[in-house]
Design a protein around this motif. Structure first.
Motif, PDB file in Angstrom:
ATOM      1  N   SER A 263       0.786  -1.177   0.176  1.00 48.42           N
ATOM      2  CA  SER A 263      -0.059  -0.083  -0.016  1.00 48.42           C
ATOM      3  C   SER A 263       1.139   1.276  -0.062  1.00 48.42           C
ATOM      4  CB  SER A 263      -1.060   0.104   1.228  1.00 48.42           C
ATOM      5  OG  SER A 263      -1.819  -1.107   1.520  1.00 48.42           O
ATOM      6  N   VAL A 264       1.973   1.305   0.880  1.00 49.30           N
ATOM      7  CA  VAL A 264       2.833   2.455   0.931  1.00 49.30           C
ATOM      8  C   VAL A 264       3.449   2.643  -0.551  1.00 49.30           C
ATOM      9  CG1 VAL A 264       5.045   3.209   1.774  1.00 49.30           C
ATOM     10  CG2 VAL A 264       3.282   2.378   3.106  1.00 49.30           C
TER      11      VAL A 264
ATOM     12  N   ILE B 236       1.365   7.561  -6.367  1.00 43.47           N
ATOM     13  CA  ILE B 236       0.315   8.479  -6.669  1.00 43.47           C
ATOM     14  C   ILE B 236       0.840   9.953  -6.097  1.00 43.47           C
ATOM     15  CG2 ILE B 236      -2.083   9.214  -5.942  1.00 43.47           C
ATOM     16  CD1 ILE B 236      -2.707   6.427  -5.937  1.00 43.47           C
ATOM     17  N   LEU B 237       1.295  10.095  -5.025  1.00 37.55           N
ATOM     18  CA  LEU B 237       1.654  11.453  -4.321  1.00 37.55           C
ATOM     19  C   LEU B 237       2.959  11.890  -5.076  1.00 37.55           C
ATOM     20  CD1 LEU B 237       1.608  10.714  -0.647  1.00 37.55           C
ATOM     21  CD2 LEU B 237      -0.455  11.834  -2.113  1.00 37.55           C
ATOM     22  N   LEU B 238       3.843  10.993  -5.477  1.00 39.20           N
ATOM     23  CA  LEU B 238       4.760  11.746  -6.555  1.00 39.20           C
ATOM     24  C   LEU B 238       4.383  12.311  -7.714  1.00 39.20           C
ATOM     25  CD1 LEU B 238       8.117   9.601  -5.643  1.00 39.20           C
ATOM     26  CD2 LEU B 238       7.603  11.651  -4.835  1.00 39.20           C
TER      27      LEU B 238
ATOM     28  N   PHE C  30       5.209  16.397  -8.365  1.00 40.27           N
ATOM     29  CA  PHE C  30       5.837  16.678  -9.569  1.00 40.27           C
ATOM     30  C   PHE C  30       5.255  17.078 -10.947  1.00 40.27           C
ATOM     31  CE2 PHE C  30       9.229  14.680  -6.852  1.00 40.27           C
ATOM     32  CZ  PHE C  30       9.926  15.802  -6.401  1.00 40.27           C
ATOM     33  N   GLY C  31       3.988  16.501 -10.919  1.00 41.98           N
ATOM     34  CA  GLY C  31       3.385  16.562 -12.056  1.00 41.98           C
ATOM     35  C   GLY C  31       3.701  15.679 -13.233  1.00 41.98           C
ATOM     36  N   GLY C  32       3.273  14.544 -13.379  1.00 40.50           N
ATOM     37  CA  GLY C  32       3.719  13.774 -14.487  1.00 40.50           C
ATOM     38  C   GLY C  32       5.148  13.370 -14.096  1.00 40.50           C
ATOM     39  N   PHE C  33       5.475  13.088 -13.076  1.00 40.21           N
ATOM     40  CA  PHE C  33       6.719  12.551 -12.778  1.00 40.21           C
ATOM     41  C   PHE C  33       7.110  10.935 -13.464  1.00 40.21           C
ATOM     42  CE2 PHE C  33       9.340   9.814  -9.844  1.00 40.21           C
ATOM     43  CZ  PHE C  33      10.579  10.605 -10.181  1.00 40.21           C
TER      44      PHE C  33
ATOM     45  N   TRP D  65      14.324   2.684  -8.404  1.00 38.35           N
ATOM     46  CA  TRP D  65      14.341   2.009  -7.016  1.00 38.35           C
ATOM     47  C   TRP D  65      12.905   1.821  -6.569  1.00 38.35           C
ATOM     48  CZ3 TRP D  65      17.534  -0.756  -4.302  1.00 38.35           C
ATOM     49  CH2 TRP D  65      17.004  -1.129  -2.932  1.00 38.35           C
ATOM     50  N   PHE D  66      11.997   2.653  -6.599  1.00 35.48           N
ATOM     51  CA  PHE D  66      10.703   2.608  -6.431  1.00 35.48           C
ATOM     52  C   PHE D  66       9.883   1.651  -7.079  1.00 35.48           C
ATOM     53  CE2 PHE D  66      10.760   6.980  -4.524  1.00 35.48           C
ATOM     54  CZ  PHE D  66      10.952   6.656  -3.203  1.00 35.48           C
ATOM     55  N   ILE D  67      10.109   1.596  -8.364  1.00 36.46           N
ATOM     56  CA  ILE D  67       9.419   0.511  -9.219  1.00 36.46           C
ATOM     57  C   ILE D  67       9.995  -0.984  -9.007  1.00 36.46           C
ATOM     58  CG2 ILE D  67       9.158  -0.340 -11.690  1.00 36.46           C
ATOM     59  CD1 ILE D  67       9.045   2.510 -12.526  1.00 36.46           C
TER      60      ILE D  67
END
Length: 367
Positions: A190-191, A197-199, A203-206, A275-277
């Motif tokens: 979930s995190v 979503i938040l990033l 940043f707008g279309g990050f 890294w996040f992906i």
């Protein structure tokens, strides 16, 4: 710099007993260390200078503070023009007299460090909860094996303690232990999703933009890389400072400003993008694995056999005759913290213990 990040080395030290698996560690501990390291880098004015530097002749401390607090802006989607040699230059003329509705204010700039810090707390939350709920159970069960590695008699004594423990009825306790861990794994997933979503909003279309930027980078197209990353992290912008004129009416002074931290931001977030992906994909696969172990008893049996150096299947079925799903989970966690040889001895002792109570093994295992 080393003094600033030195506490992270202690945070990442390997413990003798692992209460998290590898993917959990990557998501909740390594990610936190990376985010905190990025936070220290971006907040180190000593190494990267002022966060904003504007062109002007007087009252520059006020101008820097004003543009930092109220934000600079760029025109449209970009504030630079690519050159033939792959470099870029600021274009103050393109940011001249433009309507207010066409301005894109860089409102995120002063929040980047705080966002990274907030992310580190959020990513650490599942690990923090699990450390509380785990309550030192694995350390109590396994730590003595590490301390008594050179003393066979004491290891044998502790092995008998483990046999007695797993022969007792702790099904409800072990189920709560398992359910708490799965809840933390779901929280990890979930995190990761909320972070995406938040990033993207921040940043707008990050995510979409950085995909194209990284593709351009792998192709060696640095001009395209610069053009795309400038849309997310512009290096120069314009700022309008309002001051009182001789008659009391406000006078507008235009300033061209550089945003040095965005040079570092674009590279830090390129790494964090990958890294996040990666971590989200691993956490998703781990969730699928957890569902598979819950739905297929045979898979649980084979996982224990593999850890126990392929102990005979019939012996393992007898050893696990009264083993619930929660018991299996705790047993696997113990197996991950002791040597395979010692784990096989534990299962063989359980087999002998069960053989004494019932000579004929059941037709089907209960695990």
């Amino acid at each position: 710099m080393y003094t600033a990040v030195k506490p992270l080395s202690k945070y990442l030290q390997f413990k003798s007993v692992h209460i998290y698996d590898a993917i959990f560690t990557l998501h909740s501990k390594v990610t936190v260390a990376l985010l905190l390291a990025c936070t220290f880098l971006l907040s180190s004015k000593q190494y990267f200078g002022d966060p904003i530097q504007c062109l002007g002749n007087k009252d520059m401390d006020f101008v820097h503070a004003f543009c930092w607090i109220y934000g600079a802006y760029v025109h449209g989607n970009t504030s630079l023009e690519p050159l033939k040699n792959g470099a870029a230059q600021c274009r103050p003329d393109t940011m001249g007299t433009v309507p207010m509705e066409k301005r894109r204010y860089i409102i995120y700039y002063q929040w980047v460090v705080l966002v990274l810090l907030l992310e580190s707390f959020v990513f650490y939350l599942p690990a923090f909860l699990w450390k509380i709920w785990e309550g030192g159970r694995l350390k109590h069960l396994c730590d003595d094996f590490h301390k008594m590695a050179v003393c066979k008699d004491k290891s044998r004594t502790h092995l008998r303690v483990l046999v007695k423990y797993f022969s007792s009825d702790y099904k409800e306790t072990h189920f709560r232990y398992f359910a708490s861990y799965v809840f933390c794994e779901i929280l990890n997933l979930s995190v990761s999703i909320v972070n995406f979503i938040l990033l993207d909003l921040f940043f707008g279309g990050f995510w979409a933009r950085y995909w194209h930027a990284l593709v351009a980078l792998t192709d060696g197209d640095f001009n395209n890389w610069n053009s795309i990353t400038m849309q997310v992290f512009p290096k120069c912008a314009k700022c309008e400072v309002y001051k009182g004129g001789p008659s009391g009416s406000p006078t507008i002074y235009d300033h061209l400003c550089l945003l040095p931290l965005n040079i570092l931001n674009e590279k830090i977030f390129a790494f964090l993008w990958m890294w996040f992906i990666l971590v989200a994909a691993l956490v998703s696969l781990k969730f699928v694995y957890r569902l598979a172990t819950a739905l297929y008893p045979g898979m649980r049996l084979q996982l224990l056999r593999a850890r126990a150096r392929f102990m005979p299947k019939l012996h393992l079925q007898v050893a696990l005759r009264n083993c619930s799903f929660g018991d299996w989970f705790v047993l696997m966690r113990v197996g991950n913290n002791i040597s395979p040889e010692m784990f096989r001895k534990l299962l063989e002792e359980l087999y002998e213990e069960q053989s004494l109570t019932k000579k004929i093994p059941p037709g089907a295992d209960e695990i």
